[in-house]
Motif scaffolding. Structure first.
Motif, PDB file in Angstrom:
ATOM      1  N   GLY A 251       0.951  -1.136   0.039  1.00 47.49           N
ATOM      2  CA  GLY A 251      -0.082  -0.060   0.022  1.00 47.49           C
ATOM      3  C   GLY A 251       0.695   1.189   0.115  1.00 47.49           C
ATOM      4  O   GLY A 251       2.296   1.334  -0.111  1.00 47.49           O
ATOM      5  N   PHE A 252       0.051   2.257   0.203  1.00 46.95           N
ATOM      6  CA  PHE A 252       0.908   3.746  -0.029  1.00 46.95           C
ATOM      7  C   PHE A 252       2.087   3.769   1.211  1.00 46.95           C
ATOM      8  O   PHE A 252       2.799   4.391   0.963  1.00 46.95           O
ATOM      9  N   THR A 253       1.443   3.312   2.419  1.00 49.45           N
ATOM     10  CA  THR A 253       2.269   3.499   3.602  1.00 49.45           C
ATOM     11  C   THR A 253       3.429   2.723   3.558  1.00 49.45           C
ATOM     12  O   THR A 253       4.710   3.024   3.881  1.00 49.45           O
ATOM     13  N   LYS A 254       3.372   1.494   2.896  1.00 45.97           N
ATOM     14  CA  LYS A 254       4.430   0.452   3.010  1.00 45.97           C
ATOM     15  C   LYS A 254       5.258   0.944   1.903  1.00 45.97           C
ATOM     16  O   LYS A 254       6.675   1.051   1.926  1.00 45.97           O
ATOM     17  N   LEU A 255       4.701   1.650   0.794  1.00 44.93           N
ATOM     18  CA  LEU A 255       5.727   2.104  -0.453  1.00 44.93           C
ATOM     19  C   LEU A 255       6.494   3.278   0.214  1.00 44.93           C
ATOM     20  O   LEU A 255       7.626   3.227   0.011  1.00 44.93           O
ATOM     21  N   GLY A 256       6.001   4.309   0.945  1.00 42.69           N
ATOM     22  CA  GLY A 256       6.498   5.401   1.386  1.00 42.69           C
ATOM     23  C   GLY A 256       7.663   5.086   2.323  1.00 42.69           C
ATOM     24  O   GLY A 256       8.589   5.534   2.438  1.00 42.69           O
TER      25      GLY A 256
ATOM     26  N   ALA B 191       9.063   2.233   2.369  1.00 39.96           N
ATOM     27  CA  ALA B 191      10.294   1.578   1.718  1.00 39.96           C
ATOM     28  C   ALA B 191      10.980   2.725   0.939  1.00 39.96           C
ATOM     29  O   ALA B 191      12.532   2.726   0.692  1.00 39.96           O
ATOM     30  N   LEU B 192      10.547   3.628   0.433  1.00 42.91           N
ATOM     31  CA  LEU B 192      11.365   4.867  -0.365  1.00 42.91           C
ATOM     32  C   LEU B 192      12.083   5.542   0.829  1.00 42.91           C
ATOM     33  O   LEU B 192      13.414   5.740   0.411  1.00 42.91           O
ATOM     34  N   MET B 193      11.762   5.751   2.001  1.00 46.34           N
ATOM     35  CA  MET B 193      12.461   6.535   3.010  1.00 46.34           C
ATOM     36  C   MET B 193      13.779   5.507   3.265  1.00 46.34           C
ATOM     37  O   MET B 193      14.916   6.053   3.635  1.00 46.34           O
ATOM     38  N   ASP B 194      13.323   4.199   3.698  1.00 44.13           N
ATOM     39  CA  ASP B 194      14.432   3.492   4.098  1.00 44.13           C
ATOM     40  C   ASP B 194      15.434   3.269   2.991  1.00 44.13           C
ATOM     41  O   ASP B 194      16.795   3.165   3.455  1.00 44.13           O
ATOM     42  N   CYS B 195      15.090   2.887   1.767  1.00 47.78           N
ATOM     43  CA  CYS B 195      15.839   3.021   0.994  1.00 47.78           C
ATOM     44  C   CYS B 195      17.038   4.102   0.725  1.00 47.78           C
ATOM     45  O   CYS B 195      18.272   4.082   0.659  1.00 47.78           O
ATOM     46  N   ALA B 196      16.360   5.236   0.932  1.00 47.84           N
ATOM     47  CA  ALA B 196      17.015   6.872   0.762  1.00 47.84           C
ATOM     48  C   ALA B 196      18.050   6.649   1.994  1.00 47.84           C
ATOM     49  O   ALA B 196      19.264   7.094   1.757  1.00 47.84           O
ATOM     50  N   GLN B 197      17.691   6.348   3.234  1.00 51.12           N
ATOM     51  CA  GLN B 197      18.643   6.344   4.416  1.00 51.12           C
ATOM     52  C   GLN B 197      19.981   5.282   4.012  1.00 51.12           C
ATOM     53  O   GLN B 197      20.910   5.662   4.409  1.00 51.12           O
ATOM     54  N   ILE B 198      19.576   4.183   3.458  1.00 49.99           N
ATOM     55  CA  ILE B 198      20.500   3.108   3.208  1.00 49.99           C
ATOM     56  C   ILE B 198      21.585   3.627   2.152  1.00 49.99           C
ATOM     57  O   ILE B 198      22.802   3.768   2.436  1.00 49.99           O
ATOM     58  N   ILE B 199      20.898   4.250   1.243  1.00 48.44           N
ATOM     59  CA  ILE B 199      22.109   4.860  -0.069  1.00 48.44           C
ATOM     60  C   ILE B 199      22.430   6.154   0.471  1.00 48.44           C
ATOM     61  O   ILE B 199      23.857   6.345   0.215  1.00 48.44           O
ATOM     62  N   GLY B 200      21.911   6.969   1.422  1.00 47.21           N
ATOM     63  CA  GLY B 200      22.474   8.258   1.801  1.00 47.21           C
ATOM     64  C   GLY B 200      23.618   7.807   2.589  1.00 47.21           C
ATOM     65  O   GLY B 200      24.743   8.278   2.492  1.00 47.21           O
ATOM     66  N   GLY B 201      23.553   6.874   3.584  1.00 43.48           N
ATOM     67  CA  GLY B 201      24.816   6.530   4.490  1.00 43.48           C
ATOM     68  C   GLY B 201      25.914   5.807   3.560  1.00 43.48           C
ATOM     69  O   GLY B 201      27.028   6.268   3.736  1.00 43.48           O
ATOM     70  N   VAL B 202      25.689   5.094   2.602  1.00 41.22           N
ATOM     71  CA  VAL B 202      26.730   4.569   1.800  1.00 41.22           C
ATOM     72  C   VAL B 202      27.504   5.464   0.985  1.00 41.22           C
ATOM     73  O   VAL B 202      28.371   5.928   0.769  1.00 41.22           O
ATOM     74  N   MET B 203      26.459   6.555   0.369  1.00 35.98           N
ATOM     75  CA  MET B 203      27.264   7.590  -0.364  1.00 35.98           C
ATOM     76  C   MET B 203      27.936   8.407   0.147  1.00 35.98           C
ATOM     77  O   MET B 203      28.952   8.951  -0.412  1.00 35.98           O
ATOM     78  N   LEU B 204      27.641   8.721   1.287  1.00 35.72           N
ATOM     79  CA  LEU B 204      28.642   9.517   2.081  1.00 35.72           C
ATOM     80  C   LEU B 204      30.055   8.785   2.297  1.00 35.72           C
ATOM     81  O   LEU B 204      31.134   9.634   2.124  1.00 35.72           O
ATOM     82  N   ILE B 205      30.038   7.620   2.456  1.00 32.89           N
ATOM     83  CA  ILE B 205      31.070   6.865   2.763  1.00 32.89           C
ATOM     84  C   ILE B 205      32.071   6.656   1.186  1.00 32.89           C
ATOM     85  O   ILE B 205      33.309   6.953   1.258  1.00 32.89           O
ATOM     86  N   LEU B 206      31.070   6.610   0.607  1.00 33.15           N
ATOM     87  CA  LEU B 206      31.812   6.634  -0.917  1.00 33.15           C
ATOM     88  C   LEU B 206      32.674   7.791  -1.417  1.00 33.15           C
ATOM     89  O   LEU B 206      33.508   8.020  -1.881  1.00 33.15           O
ATOM     90  N   GLY B 207      31.741   9.018  -1.183  1.00 34.93           N
ATOM     91  CA  GLY B 207      32.385  10.348  -1.568  1.00 34.93           C
ATOM     92  C   GLY B 207      33.462  10.429  -0.754  1.00 34.93           C
ATOM     93  O   GLY B 207      34.617  11.054  -1.357  1.00 34.93           O
ATOM     94  N   MET B 208      33.661  10.421   0.510  1.00 34.35           N
ATOM     95  CA  MET B 208      34.674  10.513   1.327  1.00 34.35           C
ATOM     96  C   MET B 208      35.791   9.559   0.811  1.00 34.35           C
ATOM     97  O   MET B 208      37.034  10.022   0.996  1.00 34.35           O
ATOM     98  N   ALA B 209      35.657   8.537   0.744  1.00 36.39           N
ATOM     99  CA  ALA B 209      36.604   7.392   0.279  1.00 36.39           C
ATOM    100  C   ALA B 209      37.298   7.770  -1.004  1.00 36.39           C
ATOM    101  O   ALA B 209      38.554   7.688  -1.362  1.00 36.39           O
ATOM    102  N   LEU B 210      36.553   8.270  -1.922  1.00 36.48           N
ATOM    103  CA  LEU B 210      36.945   8.482  -3.266  1.00 36.48           C
ATOM    104  C   LEU B 210      37.808  10.000  -3.085  1.00 36.48           C
ATOM    105  O   LEU B 210      38.846   9.910  -3.957  1.00 36.48           O
TER     106      LEU B 210
END
Length: 600
Positions: free
Chosen positions: A435-440, A442-461
């Motif tokens: 439903g919309f709640t579960k989709l929302g 999932a979008l937020m949790d995915c953004a958190q996972i990728i946000g944390g990863v991208m910070l590491i990637l940018g600093m490591a690069l």
């Protein structure tokens, strides 16, 4: 949630999560619109690829802020600091140090954006690129404020730390930007902060800043590196494939695929073991994180193994270790990242990982002893036809992900968007589980996972770029052949080194730092980029299980409510088995190169 956040209305208290989720939703929609309009030769969306890449920047920065709010910024996971300080003091030191560093990064990012404003380029529909780039100083500033607010719960002191520490960091950067400063004291302090539990991105970022500072170079070089990797043309595939995996993991897909495995392998102990190994590997390939797999499947698979008569301790070891093996299966996020860094097509990297992935799973089951003593009578075996039909939509997902790319119908980003949309459609309409709640969420949790990863990637690069500019890879190519005379000894030494690196470094930081440094050396010994990339990933699978950086054992300890030492003991046989599998991948290059060559 921080005390200050509780005084805000519901939407405003998580506005950064909503912004990052909206950016992710647009990253799904824009490529799909482009694909739909392509047959009609219409104008399409203005500068769509670049627009999607910069949506990724917004996703990364605001997703990282949301990740901090929910405690999802990766740390070393060490208990070192608890031996010297109480939890409140420890949090004040680690979060305060990170807040100070974020202030420095915000200043450096602001300098970068200011330089872009002098000769602005247009992104799309008249929007200057610097407007989107401004999310970097804003994001780092918000991170600094939030991290600073964790230093104390006392009213007044909390606000002082939240504002004062980032400002102090920015002020220090302003005062000493372009001046050469001594390196050793700063590095020593960063090692202490890392061991105490400071977020990894902050330590990497500060180390990069310190190195540029030491040589009197502009600090804006660090956010430039972060920007470069975040808007890389292939990077949007990472959050999109991760979103597809999260949607499948949070609906009934796991149960349906589990029934397929039991129908194919049997419901006895051996069938349950094979089902657990296959399911964990496949889900990690889609979710992009083995910790997510443990949280999604652990509650399903461990009871399944116990009910079949399998010993609980061995079951914990199997689920924890098998969740690391999906790194070599498409559309694994680490595999996409390595393909970008070694400069090979993502489609070829996906093909190159297939046979090594089978070798690693077989090594785990055979050399790890997980199939030993599994002969026994199980329960009722589900009908194969009924199980396959019930899971038809999930079984087709890999074909959508990989087939759309191999057929040439879609670019990697479009294929990832198509896979995410496919996961949404099938879970929402075919199974009516989304439903919309579960989709929302999932979008937020995915953004958190990728946000944390991208910070590491940018600093490591940024750190990697400094080391490359300093000529470290060239020096290694000159020195190592004099010590290691032939290719086979080099492969053994490389496997051992990567095992050690995997135990000490977070996987994304290890990929971004070590792949560019080791690739010239691997080429010198005649390794093809595909073979080197797959070998690197195979070795990194050990990193999920090795303390202090092995996050799987921490997730498993929390999921199964077991002591960390018990989980570490449970995965010990798997570590040896995975290392033997890595050696096979290293010594038999054809495992990585035969299939891409066959289909080239």
């Amino acid at each position: 949630m921080a005390p200050a956040d509780r005084r805000l209305p519901g939407f405003l208290s998580e506005i950064e999560a909503w912004v990052s989720a909206a950016a992710l939703a647009l990253m799904v929609a824009v490529p799909l619109i482009e694909m739909a309009m392509r047959p009609f030769h219409g104008p399409g969306i203005d500068n769509a690829p670049l627009l999607v890449q910069h949506l990724g920047l917004v996703l990364a920065m605001f997703g990282a802020v949301a990740a901090e709010r929910h405690g999802h910024l990766a740390t070393l996971g060490s208990d070192f600091g608890s031996n010297f300080a109480g939890p409140k003091l420890l949090q004040a030191i680690t979060r305060g140090g990170a807040a100070l560093i974020c202030g420095q990064l915000a200043y450096a990012a602001a300098r970068f954006v200011a330089s872009e404003m002098e000769a602005p380029s247009v992104l799309a529909y008249g929007l200057p690129i610097w407007v989107v780039q401004a999310s970097m100083p804003l994001g780092f500033a918000l991170l600094g404020i939030k991290l600073g607010s964790r230093c104390s719960t006392r009213l007044g002191l909390r606000e002082l730390a939240a504002i004062g520490l980032p400002l102090l960091g920015a002020g220090l950067s302003w005062a000493f930007d372009g001046r050469a400063l001594p390196l050793f004291p700063g590095v020593l302090g960063l090692i202490v902060l890392l061991l105490l539990g400071t977020p990894i991105f902050a330590v990497l970022g500060a180390l990069a800043l310190a190195l540029f500072w030491t040589d009197g170079l502009p600090l804006a070089s660090v956010p430039i590196s972060h920007y470069q990797i975040t808007v890389n043309p292939s990077l949007p595939a990472l959050p999109l494939f991760t979103l597809a995996g999260l949607l499948l993991a949070r609906t009934g897909a796991a149960g349906r695929l589990g029934q397929v495995c039991l129908a194919l392998f049997g419901s006895g102990p051996r069938g349950a073991v094979l089902a657990a190994a296959v399911l964990c590997s496949v889900f990690t390939a889609f979710t992009g994180g083995s910790g997510v797999t443990i949280l999604a499947l652990g509650g399903l698979l461990l009871p399944l193994l116990r009910q079949s008569g399998y010993e609980e301790q061995r079951g914990i070891g199997l689920v924890t270790s098998a969740s690391a093996l999906g790194v070599l299966l498409a559309p694994s996020v680490p595999m996409i990242l390595v393909a970008i860094l070694v400069k090979v097509p993502i489609q070829q990297m996906f093909l190159a990982g297939l046979l090594p992935a089978l070798v690693m799973v077989a090594s785990l089951l055979l050399f790890g002893g997980y199939l030993r003593g599994t002969v026994g009578v199980g329960g009722v075996r589900p009908p194969v036809g009924a199980a396959l039909w019930a899971a038809k939509w999930e079984l087709a997902a890999p074909a959508v992900a990989v087939g759309s790319m191999l057929s040439g119908l879609a670019t990697p980003t479009e294929a990832a968007a198509l896979t995410a949309a496919y996961a949404m459609a099938t879970t929402a309409f075919a199974h009516r589980e989304l439903g919309f709640t579960k989709l929302g969420r999932a979008l937020m949790d995915c953004a958190q996972i990728i946000g944390g990863v991208m910070l590491i990637l940018g600093m490591a690069l940024a750190l990697t770029n400094y080391l490359i500019d300093a000529g470290i890879p060239d020096r290694a190519v000159e020195w190592v052949p004099g010590v290691i005379p032939n290719r086979w000894l080099f492969l053994l030494a490389l496997s051992a080194f990567l095992w050690l690196a995997a135990a000490l470094m977070e996987i994304y930081a290890a990929i971004v730092v070590l792949v560019p440094l080791l690739l010239p050396l691997a080429r010198h010994y005649g390794l093809e980029p595909l073979h080197f990339g797959i070998l690197f990933l195979a070795a990194m699978e050990l990193g999920f299980l090795c303390p202090p950086a092995g996050m799987n054992i921490y997730f498993a300890a929390a999921m199964f409510n077991k002591p960390l030492a018990q989980v570490a003991k449970a995965v010990a046989p798997a570590m040896g088995a995975i290392f033997l599998g890595t050696l096979m991948v290293a010594l038999v290059p054809g495992l990585s190169t035969w299939l891409p060559g066959l289909l080239a």
